[in-house]
Design an enzyme around this catalytic site. Structure first.
Site, short mmCIF file in Angstrom:
data_model
loop_
_atom_site.label_atom_id
_atom_site.label_comp_id
_atom_site.label_asym_id
_atom_site.label_seq_id
_atom_site.Cartn_x
_atom_site.Cartn_y
_atom_site.Cartn_z
N HIS A 59 -21.81 -27.30 -7.46
CA HIS A 59 -21.46 -27.24 -6.03
C HIS A 59 -21.46 -28.60 -5.35
CE1 HIS A 59 -20.76 -23.03 -5.32
NE2 HIS A 59 -21.88 -22.69 -5.93
N HIS A 70 -19.15 -17.03 -15.85
CA HIS A 70 -19.70 -17.42 -14.56
C HIS A 70 -20.38 -16.25 -13.85
CE1 HIS A 70 -20.22 -19.54 -10.80
NE2 HIS A 70 -19.69 -18.50 -10.17
N ASN A 106 -16.01 -18.69 -9.48
CA ASN A 106 -15.31 -18.02 -8.38
C ASN A 106 -14.88 -19.00 -7.29
OD1 ASN A 106 -18.23 -18.16 -7.77
ND2 ASN A 106 -17.63 -17.19 -5.86
N HIS A 107 -15.45 -20.20 -7.28
CA HIS A 107 -15.05 -21.20 -6.28
C HIS A 107 -13.85 -22.03 -6.74
CE1 HIS A 107 -18.08 -21.28 -2.97
NE2 HIS A 107 -18.70 -20.49 -3.82
N ASP A 155 -24.19 -23.56 -11.75
CA ASP A 155 -23.49 -24.06 -10.57
C ASP A 155 -23.93 -25.48 -10.23
OD1 ASP A 155 -22.97 -21.36 -10.72
OD2 ASP A 155 -23.01 -21.05 -8.56
N HIS A 162 -23.83 -18.21 -10.92
CA HIS A 162 -23.33 -17.46 -9.77
C HIS A 162 -24.40 -17.06 -8.77
CE1 HIS A 162 -20.26 -15.37 -7.62
NE2 HIS A 162 -20.56 -14.15 -8.00
#
Length: 710
Positions: A456, A563, A514-515, A454, A638
């Site tokens: 982000h 992921h 998932n984002h 990740d 994740h």
């Protein structure tokens, strides 16, 4: 390698013993790759950063070390804390020799100047890593032939974004992230070695004391999204009885595939091609953009050739079609992608000096100039006149875009506007969509490759990661998803990654997290950032791009990368290969599980996930999955882990998280897992830096780039 024994370490290992052990066993240390002194200066949280300062003053003190193989039988590594991992350097060789080939390093660590010199030619010897130009590596994508059906190119609109007003009236504030209790973190003075080779043993019997992801296995372990956003649609089963939900899920693979956007487009996640909603969206997008690119750039319908209109088709029908779907009026041909006459190649064999241009998706040909196929001047419509008056958009130069994004990152200033125009962002997204759809949903890669978890939206940390591990194409990369949300520079982060994908399509790979979907980005920040810094149409364009991302990857047939994790309805890898894209993330089913599921130390093989979405899988499920498909390791992201990586189930699964000091709240490290050609897995770490330290690191990089430009 895991943290299962970090709290069980006895008191006789004092800090004095740690420091004495460091001095006595210097030559026996495993290679500690987190030694990039230029990016560890400001860490005041561990003695390892102090050693980095000393190493900057005297690079001659850099030590040589061997990589130590790990085994699933290595109880010392499985149960010991970080100090144990640093001092234990006895290689343990499992029987599977073809998978365990490794050779100790015999060269000393290079200084920064010699390292730069080795990355490029003589002309690049004094350039900072972010400016070095070099030949791309050989392609690592094995199944480069397009695996998706022709119907995947059908025009697609996301129904989840169709009802969004471009003025943003319905966009609310993103809720603050749920507070998470940290698990009794003790201030360890030294973290120990963070680079160790991975060796998987055939035995599936876990060693005593290996507790995996139990509450005592790590000082900090947290799911990056502990709860599902309130706006995320869930089936009734998700909140009901767990056994009922599982029984519904286990026999609903066909419905899962149907929810994953079939080619007909008649699902809850798509809008049919000739739907009034699509026409309304297209006309609305034309009015609010403010840039020179109309529409959303959906893929054109097969066999549609606007440059050579059919004589049988009436000019009125053509004009009506173009007015409804302006972005479908042009598709790049392989012979005319550049204004300089150079064909744009989706191959990494092109030289680094070759400029890559992305053609704009605006309509071209006779219609742009307002002339109809039948030559009837009186039949021109107002739409054609407006298209004629608009200034044509030039193709973007990917190399120039990359340098502008890097300059913006090293400037260390979060500006209101992005350094790119909206039209440039749309062109980048359109080209990235084409590349994602041209490659399979299940990537099959060859080593070597660096696997990143990740990110982000932590753009400065992404630049630190590239500086440490090598800017493309110095290394091959596989990102596991979650590029946006949470962080403050999600736009720059995803744009840089998409540009590298366009520049090196067969050496740089992005999986879906998932984002990367409409519902989650609406809640956790990316929607608000797009609305504030660009407009809502830019967010919709990114969502359309996210819907084409691949779902999983297999490295040399042994490492399964995804992921989230496993799915109880996954019976064959072909089920992933044949997922029709573009697709949104359904409420349940295969795609949902691949992006949302988590490992657990529960006794139940499958149980409901506390996130409210998908399942949790235990060691039994992991072992069955590995044995069924012949894999040795599951690599996923994740979840936040303190050291940036954490093993589970006797090293059969590893979690990689690459956003250090996540959200400014967790004092976690970031990690990148490197898989060598001999399948030797090692980890390179990024220390957590606060905002002040990050600005100083970026300032140093900015000064290096200025000197190079002179």
């Amino acid at each position: 390698m895991g943290n299962s024994g970090s709290k069980q370490h006895t008191k006789h290992n004092s800090k004095k013993d740690d420091h004495d052990g460091d001095r006595k066993k210097t030559l026996d240390l495993p290679p500690l790759t987190k030694s990039d002194t230029t990016h560890s200066l400001k860490s005041s949280r561990s003695l390892r950063s102090l050693r980095s300062k000393r190493s900057e003053a005297s690079l001659a003190s850099n030590v040589q070390a061997q990589t130590q193989p790990l085994s699933r039988r290595s109880s010392t590594l499985g149960n010991g804390n970080r100090n144990h991992r640093r001092s234990n350097n006895a290689p343990i060789t499992p029987p599977n020799n073809h998978y365990l080939t490794s050779h100790p390093s015999s060269s000393r660590r290079l200084s920064s100047s010699s390292r730069r010199s080795s990355m490029g030619n003589n002309n690049n010897s004094e350039l900072p890593p972010s400016m070095i130009q070099m030949e791309p590596k050989s392609p690592i994508l094995k199944n480069s032939t397009s695996m998706h059906s022709t119907s995947s190119f059908n025009s697609y609109e996301n129904a989840l974004t169709d009802d969004d007003d471009d003025r943003g009236d319905d966009g609310g504030e993103s809720p603050s992230m749920a507070k998470v209790t940290r698990i009794n973190t003790s201030s360890s003075a030294d973290r120990g070695s963070k680079r160790t080779p991975l060796r998987r043993h055939n035995s599936l019997q876990p060693e005593k004391g290996v507790t995996g992801f139990s509450s005592t296995s790590s000082k900090l372990r947290r799911r990056s999204d502990n709860t599902l956003p309130a706006s995320y649609p869930l089936n009734a089963e998700a909140g009901g009885n767990g056994s009922d939900y599982f029984s519904n899920r286990s026999n609903s693979h066909a419905s899962s595939r149907k929810s994953s956007f079939g080619s007909t487009g008649n699902t809850a996640y798509s809008t049919p091609l000739h739907s009034p909603a699509l026409r309304k969206m297209s006309s609305r997008d034309n009015d609010d953009s403010g840039d020179n690119v109309n529409g959303r750039g959906t893929s054109p319908i097969p066999n549609l050739n606007i440059d050579k209109p059919s004589p049988s088709a009436s000019s009125a029908s053509k004009r009506e079609y173009l007015s409804a779907y302006p972005t479908l009026a042009h598709r790049d041909s392989s012979s005319s992608l550049s204004p300089r006459g150079k064909g744009q190649r989706s191959s990494s064999s092109s030289s680094s000096s070759q400029r890559i241009y992305v053609s704009p998706p605006s309509p071209t040909g006779d219609f742009v100039h307002g002339s109809c196929a039948d030559g009837d001047n009186g039949s021109r419509t107002n739409t054609m006149v407006e298209m004629k008056r608009k200034k044509p958009v030039r193709p973007v130069d990917i190399d120039e875009i990359i340098q502008r994004l890097l300059d913006a990152g090293y400037a260390a200033k979060r500006t209101k506007n992005v350094c790119l125009k909206n039209s440039e962002i749309i062109q980048i997204c359109h080209k990235a969509r084409e590349l994602f759809l041209a490659q399979p949903a299940l990537l099959e890669l060859s080593p070597s490759v660096k696997i990143v978890g990740d990110v982000h939206g932590q753009y400065a940390d992404l630049l630190r990661l590239f500086t440490k591990c090598g800017f493309p194409p110095m290394a091959n990369y596989l990102f596991l998803g979650d590029y946006v949300d949470r962080g403050k520079q999600s736009l720059e982060t995803i744009l840089l990654l998409l540009c590298y994908k366009i520049k090196y399509p067969e050496n740089f790979f992005l999986l879906r997290g998932n984002h990367e979907c409409a519902n989650v980005t609406r809640v956790y920040g990316f929607y608000d950032e797009c609305k504030r810094r660009c407009n809502i149409k830019i967010w919709k364009t990114f969502v359309d791009t996210f819907n084409t991302l691949p779902l999983a990857a297999i490295v040399t047939g042994k490492i399964f990368c995804v992921h989230g994790g496993l799915s109880p309805v996954l019976n064959s890898m072909d089920e992933i290969r044949h997922v029709s894209r573009p697709t949104d993330v359904p409420d349940f089913g295969l795609i949902n599980d691949l992006l949302w599921s988590d490992p657990t130390d529960s006794s139940n093989e499958w149980e409901d996930n506390e996130r409210g979405v998908s399942f949790c899988y235990n060691k039994v499920a992991i072992n069955k999955f590995l044995n069924k498909f012949g894999f040795d390791l599951v690599c996923r992201a994740h979840m936040v882990v303190e050291d940036g990586y954490e093993f589970f189930n006797d090293r059969s699964l590893v979690t990689v998280f690459s956003a250090p000091n996540y959200c400014g709240e967790f004092d976690n490290w970031g990690a990148v897992m490197t898989v060598s050609e001999g399948l030797l897995c090692s980890f390179e770490l990024l220390d957590p830096l606060d905002s002040t330290a990050l600005k100083q690191v970026m300032k140093k990089g900015r000064q290096e780039r200025k000197l190079a430009n002179r």
